[in-house]
Design a protein around this motif. Structure first.
Motif, PDB file in Angstrom:
ATOM      1  N   LEU A 381       1.020  -1.240  -0.270  1.00  0.00           N
ATOM      2  CA  LEU A 381      -0.020  -0.086   0.220  1.00  0.00           C
ATOM      3  C   LEU A 381       1.004   1.142  -0.124  1.00  0.00           C
ATOM      4  CD1 LEU A 381      -2.815  -1.051   2.638  1.00  0.00           C
ATOM      5  CD2 LEU A 381      -2.583  -1.538   0.251  1.00  0.00           C
ATOM      6  N   SER A 382       0.632   2.612  -0.060  1.00  0.00           N
ATOM      7  CA  SER A 382       1.065   3.915  -0.613  1.00  0.00           C
ATOM      8  C   SER A 382       1.212   3.996   1.450  1.00  0.00           C
ATOM      9  CB  SER A 382       0.616   4.334  -1.348  1.00  0.00           C
ATOM     10  OG  SER A 382      -0.675   4.745  -0.517  1.00  0.00           O
ATOM     11  N   LEU A 383       2.019   5.209   1.416  1.00  0.00           N
ATOM     12  CA  LEU A 383       2.466   5.421   2.480  1.00  0.00           C
ATOM     13  C   LEU A 383       1.356   6.562   3.026  1.00  0.00           C
ATOM     14  CD1 LEU A 383       4.624   5.063   4.794  1.00  0.00           C
ATOM     15  CD2 LEU A 383       5.724   7.820   3.033  1.00  0.00           C
ATOM     16  N   GLY A 384       0.883   6.758   1.943  1.00  0.00           N
ATOM     17  CA  GLY A 384      -0.760   7.619   2.306  1.00  0.00           C
ATOM     18  C   GLY A 384      -1.362   6.303   3.397  1.00  0.00           C
ATOM     19  N   ALA A 385      -1.861   5.492   2.593  1.00  0.00           N
ATOM     20  CA  ALA A 385      -2.790   4.584   2.436  1.00  0.00           C
ATOM     21  C   ALA A 385      -2.725   4.014   3.893  1.00  0.00           C
ATOM     22  CB  ALA A 385      -2.484   3.496   1.787  1.00  0.00           C
ATOM     23  N   ILE A 386      -1.376   3.712   4.621  1.00  0.00           N
ATOM     24  CA  ILE A 386      -1.100   3.301   5.825  1.00  0.00           C
ATOM     25  C   ILE A 386      -0.992   3.885   7.129  1.00  0.00           C
ATOM     26  CG2 ILE A 386       1.336   1.892   6.498  1.00  0.00           C
ATOM     27  CD1 ILE A 386       2.013   0.422   4.236  1.00  0.00           C
ATOM     28  N   SER A 387      -0.638   5.608   6.626  1.00  0.00           N
ATOM     29  CA  SER A 387      -0.740   6.320   7.815  1.00  0.00           C
ATOM     30  C   SER A 387      -2.007   6.561   8.200  1.00  0.00           C
ATOM     31  CB  SER A 387      -0.347   7.560   7.164  1.00  0.00           C
ATOM     32  OG  SER A 387       1.267   7.818   6.134  1.00  0.00           O
ATOM     33  N   VAL A 388      -3.187   6.355   7.270  1.00  0.00           N
ATOM     34  CA  VAL A 388      -4.624   6.702   7.308  1.00  0.00           C
ATOM     35  C   VAL A 388      -4.932   5.471   8.766  1.00  0.00           C
ATOM     36  CG1 VAL A 388      -6.934   6.515   6.607  1.00  0.00           C
ATOM     37  CG2 VAL A 388      -5.042   7.712   5.270  1.00  0.00           C
ATOM     38  N   GLY A 389      -5.000   3.812   7.788  1.00  0.00           N
ATOM     39  CA  GLY A 389      -5.184   3.251   8.580  1.00  0.00           C
ATOM     40  C   GLY A 389      -3.807   3.280   9.929  1.00  0.00           C
ATOM     41  N   CYS A 390      -3.464   3.500  10.322  1.00  0.00           N
ATOM     42  CA  CYS A 390      -1.931   3.519  11.561  1.00  0.00           C
ATOM     43  C   CYS A 390      -3.063   4.228  12.361  1.00  0.00           C
ATOM     44  CB  CYS A 390      -0.825   4.166  10.943  1.00  0.00           C
ATOM     45  SG  CYS A 390       0.389   4.470  12.556  1.00  0.00           S
ATOM     46  N   ALA A 391      -3.439   5.905  11.277  1.00  0.00           N
ATOM     47  CA  ALA A 391      -3.564   5.992  12.705  1.00  0.00           C
ATOM     48  C   ALA A 391      -5.075   6.422  13.278  1.00  0.00           C
ATOM     49  CB  ALA A 391      -4.275   8.074  11.370  1.00  0.00           C
ATOM     50  N   ILE A 392      -6.258   5.181  12.769  1.00  0.00           N
ATOM     51  CA  ILE A 392      -7.434   4.298  12.892  1.00  0.00           C
ATOM     52  C   ILE A 392      -6.939   3.530  13.751  1.00  0.00           C
ATOM     53  CG2 ILE A 392      -9.101   3.323  13.008  1.00  0.00           C
ATOM     54  CD1 ILE A 392      -9.429   4.417   9.896  1.00  0.00           C
ATOM     55  N   MET A 393      -5.734   3.014  14.129  1.00  0.00           N
ATOM     56  CA  MET A 393      -5.685   2.142  14.691  1.00  0.00           C
ATOM     57  C   MET A 393      -4.942   2.245  16.215  1.00  0.00           C
ATOM     58  SD  MET A 393      -3.805  -0.586  12.410  1.00  0.00           S
ATOM     59  CE  MET A 393      -3.226  -1.843  13.919  1.00  0.00           C
ATOM     60  N   VAL A 394      -3.512   3.923  16.217  1.00  0.00           N
ATOM     61  CA  VAL A 394      -3.437   4.656  16.999  1.00  0.00           C
ATOM     62  C   VAL A 394      -5.585   4.803  18.055  1.00  0.00           C
ATOM     63  CG1 VAL A 394      -2.193   6.881  17.832  1.00  0.00           C
ATOM     64  CG2 VAL A 394      -1.864   5.317  16.222  1.00  0.00           C
ATOM     65  N   VAL A 395      -6.122   5.074  17.045  1.00  0.00           N
ATOM     66  CA  VAL A 395      -7.409   6.339  18.612  1.00  0.00           C
ATOM     67  C   VAL A 395      -7.645   5.280  18.855  1.00  0.00           C
ATOM     68  CG1 VAL A 395      -9.836   7.462  18.245  1.00  0.00           C
ATOM     69  CG2 VAL A 395      -7.187   7.915  16.695  1.00  0.00           C
ATOM     70  N   VAL A 396      -8.038   4.136  18.216  1.00  0.00           N
ATOM     71  CA  VAL A 396      -8.767   2.624  18.863  1.00  0.00           C
ATOM     72  C   VAL A 396      -8.088   2.210  19.593  1.00  0.00           C
ATOM     73  CG1 VAL A 396      -9.358   0.638  18.190  1.00  0.00           C
ATOM     74  CG2 VAL A 396      -9.587   2.157  16.856  1.00  0.00           C
ATOM     75  N   SER A 397      -6.189   1.464  19.603  1.00  0.00           N
ATOM     76  CA  SER A 397      -5.866   1.027  20.644  1.00  0.00           C
ATOM     77  C   SER A 397      -5.232   1.869  22.104  1.00  0.00           C
ATOM     78  CB  SER A 397      -4.560   0.555  20.124  1.00  0.00           C
ATOM     79  OG  SER A 397      -3.931   2.161  19.842  1.00  0.00           O
ATOM     80  N   GLY A 398      -5.604   3.270  21.368  1.00  0.00           N
ATOM     81  CA  GLY A 398      -5.145   4.632  23.064  1.00  0.00           C
ATOM     82  C   GLY A 398      -6.291   3.867  23.892  1.00  0.00           C
ATOM     83  N   VAL A 399      -7.713   4.588  22.948  1.00  0.00           N
ATOM     84  CA  VAL A 399      -8.769   4.445  23.514  1.00  0.00           C
ATOM     85  C   VAL A 399      -8.327   2.656  24.541  1.00  0.00           C
ATOM     86  CG1 VAL A 399     -11.294   4.232  23.975  1.00  0.00           C
ATOM     87  CG2 VAL A 399     -10.064   5.586  21.884  1.00  0.00           C
ATOM     88  N   GLN A 400      -8.633   1.968  24.231  1.00  0.00           N
ATOM     89  CA  GLN A 400      -8.669   0.513  24.988  1.00  0.00           C
ATOM     90  C   GLN A 400      -7.435   0.609  25.994  1.00  0.00           C
ATOM     91  OE1 GLN A 400      -9.423  -2.211  25.297  1.00  0.00           O
ATOM     92  NE2 GLN A 400      -7.733  -3.922  24.865  1.00  0.00           N
ATOM     93  N   VAL A 401      -6.136   1.267  25.678  1.00  0.00           N
ATOM     94  CA  VAL A 401      -4.752   1.470  26.870  1.00  0.00           C
ATOM     95  C   VAL A 401      -5.203   2.555  27.658  1.00  0.00           C
ATOM     96  CG1 VAL A 401      -2.515   2.369  27.473  1.00  0.00           C
ATOM     97  CG2 VAL A 401      -2.894   0.549  25.166  1.00  0.00           C
ATOM     98  N   LEU A 402      -6.447   3.453  27.085  1.00  0.00           N
ATOM     99  CA  LEU A 402      -6.941   4.624  27.907  1.00  0.00           C
ATOM    100  C   LEU A 402      -7.790   3.461  29.541  1.00  0.00           C
ATOM    101  CD1 LEU A 402      -6.732   7.263  29.796  1.00  0.00           C
ATOM    102  CD2 LEU A 402      -8.728   8.034  27.109  1.00  0.00           C
ATOM    103  N   CYS A 403      -8.903   2.978  29.088  1.00  0.00           N
ATOM    104  CA  CYS A 403     -10.086   2.195  29.072  1.00  0.00           C
ATOM    105  C   CYS A 403      -9.136   1.545  30.913  1.00  0.00           C
ATOM    106  CB  CYS A 403     -10.380   1.513  28.255  1.00  0.00           C
ATOM    107  SG  CYS A 403     -11.857   2.268  27.475  1.00  0.00           S
TER     108      CYS A 403
END
Length: 577
Positions: A381-403
């Motif tokens: 995948l392009s670097l931009g596509a990976i970055s978008v997916g990575c941003a989504i995962m950071v938010v989701v996992s961040g909520v998990q760790v915060l909980c």
């Protein structure tokens, strides 16, 4: 991609990494001793002779995990920040090794590293809580996984005898950690031995040595007297097969329901779906993977809650992963197939084990993480596509760790109060306060078998002193005749909970409890409850499922169900006073 966009993505990546790292520090700052930690805490308090005697007794009566429990005991003798920093470093190193194993493009490694780090936390709250956020759990699950992936990394990158010698040492250490990791180390060593003909002819003896070391470590663990004691309850092959089927049903439920490894299932399925469509041009396989990801979303939302569906989804995903791995293997990429086989093998060993718990899902979750990362790397995948997916995962996992961190923060405050109570103790019984959540997003567990005799003895408290946990407030449940059913009802998150033991007594029905599972037979029908479950199973294998309004909990080492669910399932009319 122009330089300006690359600079923006780099800044966003650094911010994302800092966000996850800060949350990891916040989570680890609220880690306290829990469960087995209290057992291993005194191991090194009275000299090396006492230490080896305790290890010997542990090997004879419990299991053969001498390495991980020795390291665990050592860390428990220092400030907990030594463990906290070590655990954070282990997770970071694990993520870095994964990326360097599968991503060949140096320019994409930073994004893939953040994807791997955030992907690590996509495992559900129950799984993370049991395998990550306490000392014994970490050394029984994260450390073995780190040693295993380190073995693969250094073996893959070895170019001389020194490199292969280091890989041999890591192989030996990995094989004497835990039973599942040992079995996977042996499996990988056998596969690598038979594929070593592709290497320089000087080095196949190293692969043979690795296999023999892995076999020796595996036998050391599974042949320990303690392991024999734990598995002695299974007396026949038929009983073993029945137990495996029961455990397969339970683990399937745990995988797909909230708190299991739903995030990992979604991530790996989507990654495989993208790779199957973009790289392999297989629309049917891609559609299958996206269907599995969609089902994982529905099961975690509670829309689908049937045990039969869980089993079907599991079997479909096993088959799809093997299919995907074989297709890649034909193109010369073997890592996905190998990880898929390890995933299936780990699941099979879990079902054969006598213990059922969310922590057992950790290694299968890591196999899914490996598959997902490898599929993403192959999809190009392009670097931009990976970055978008990575941003989504950071938010989701961040909520998990915060909980996890917020719940552990509440538990840590209660744990600290209990520790002060112990230090101020001046006679009589020792009353310790219950934590807000004992197993639900695991915290400290201040009950008599954890803040127990050996631990209390370190503070000069006599072994005969009774230690017990108390609630801040209990409630009373009465039936429709206003008769008291129990005065030990507790409240968690606006739900009232009653113990299965007391419920079975009131129903005058048989009740069986094993590890974290309760069984009640009512009017000829079996009801099986496992802690953390959002549905109840009405048979040992498959069978009809009924959704629960609140998850099953364990408080003070006692399995509990919400009063609302007890009323509905058993046709009662209990009210709370």
């Amino acid at each position: 991609m122009n330089q300006r966009k690359k600079a923006v993505l780099k800044i966003l990546g650094i911010c994302g990494f800092g966000f996850i790292l800060a949350l990891m520090f916040f989570l680890h700052a609220n880690i306290r001793l829990s469960r087995d930690d209290f057992f291993y805490y005194p191991f090194l308090k009275h000299g090396m002779t006492e230490f080896f005697n305790r290890l010997k007794l542990h090997y004879q009566n419990t299991n053969g995990r001498l390495l991980v429990h020795s390291v665990c005991a050592a860390f428990l003798n220092y400030n907990l920040w030594a463990f906290r920093l070590f655990n954070i470093a282990s997770i970071l190193l694990f993520s870095w090794l994964l990326v360097n194993l599968f991503e060949q493009d140096v320019n994409r490694r930073a994004s893939m590293f953040l994807t791997a780090l955030s992907g690590f936390w996509l495992m559900g709250g129950f799984t993370a809580a049991e395998a990550v956020t306490w000392v014994s759990g970490s050394f029984n699950y994260i450390l073995p996984a780190l040693l295993l992936i380190s073995y693969l990394y250094f073996l893959t990158n070895a170019t001389n005898a020194k490199g292969y010698l280091l890989a041999f040492v890591l192989c030996l250490l990995s094989s004497v950690t835990t039973e599942i990791t040992s079995a996977l180390t042996l499996l990988l060593s056998v596969v690598l031995l038979f594929s070593s003909h592709k290497k320089n002819s000087l080095f196949p003896p190293f692969f043979l040595a690795n296999m023999l070391a892995a076999l020796a470590g595996f036998l050391f663990l599974v042949c320990s007297p303690g392991m024999h004691t734990r598995t002695a309850a299974v007396s026949s092959l038929a009983q073993e097969m029945k137990q495996m089927l029961i455990h397969f049903t339970t683990f399937s439920q745990m995988c797909w329901e909230p708190g299991g490894i739903g995030g990992m299932l979604i991530f790996s399925a989507i990654s495989c779906g993208i790779c199957a469509y973009k790289t392999l041009k297989r629309k049917l396989l891609s559609g299958t993977m996206f269907f599995i990801a969609a089902m994982a979303v529905l099961t975690n939302l509670g829309v689908v809650y049937s045990a039969r569906c869980y089993i079907v989804f599991d079997l479909c995903y096993f088959a799809a992963l093997i299919w995907f791995g074989v297709l890649l293997c034909r193109q010369g990429e073997t890592k996905v197939l190998l990880a898929a086989i390890c995933f299936a093998a780990a699941f099979a060993i879990m079902c054969a084990s006598g213990i059922v718990g969310f922590r057992m899902l950790f290694l299968p979750a890591m196999c899914l993480l490996v598959i997902g990362l490898c599929a993403l790397s192959l999809a190009q995948l392009s670097l931009g596509a990976i970055s978008v997916g990575c941003a989504i995962m950071v938010v989701v996992s961040g909520v998990q760790v915060l909980c996890l961190a917020k719940i552990n923060q509440k538990n840590a405050a209660v744990w600290d109060e209990n520790q002060k109570t112990i230090e101020r103790y001046d006679g009589g019984s020792l009353a310790l306060q219950s934590v807000p959540d004992e197993f639900y997003f695991q915290g400290g567990v201040p009950v008599d078998n954890n803040f127990g005799h050996d631990y209390l003895a370190e503070f000069g408290i006599d072994d005969e002193v009774q230690s017990y946990a108390i609630e801040k407030q209990y409630y009373t449940a009465v039936d429709e005749q206003n008769a008291v059913v129990t005065d030990k009802v507790i409240r968690r998150y606006d739900d009232y909970y009653i113990s299965f033991e007391r419920l079975a007594e009131y129903l005058n029905e048989p009740h069986a409890w094993r590890y974290e599972t309760s069984e009640i037979r009512h009017r000829g029908e079996l009801y099986r409850f496992h802690y953390g479950a959002h549905s109840v199973l009405t048979s040992y294998v498959g069978g009809r499922s009924q959704k629960l309004s609140a998850p099953v909990r364990i408080v003070d080492s006692d399995l509990k169900i919400s009063v609302l669910d007890a009323n509905r399932l058993f046709h009662l009319n209990l009210t709370i006073k």
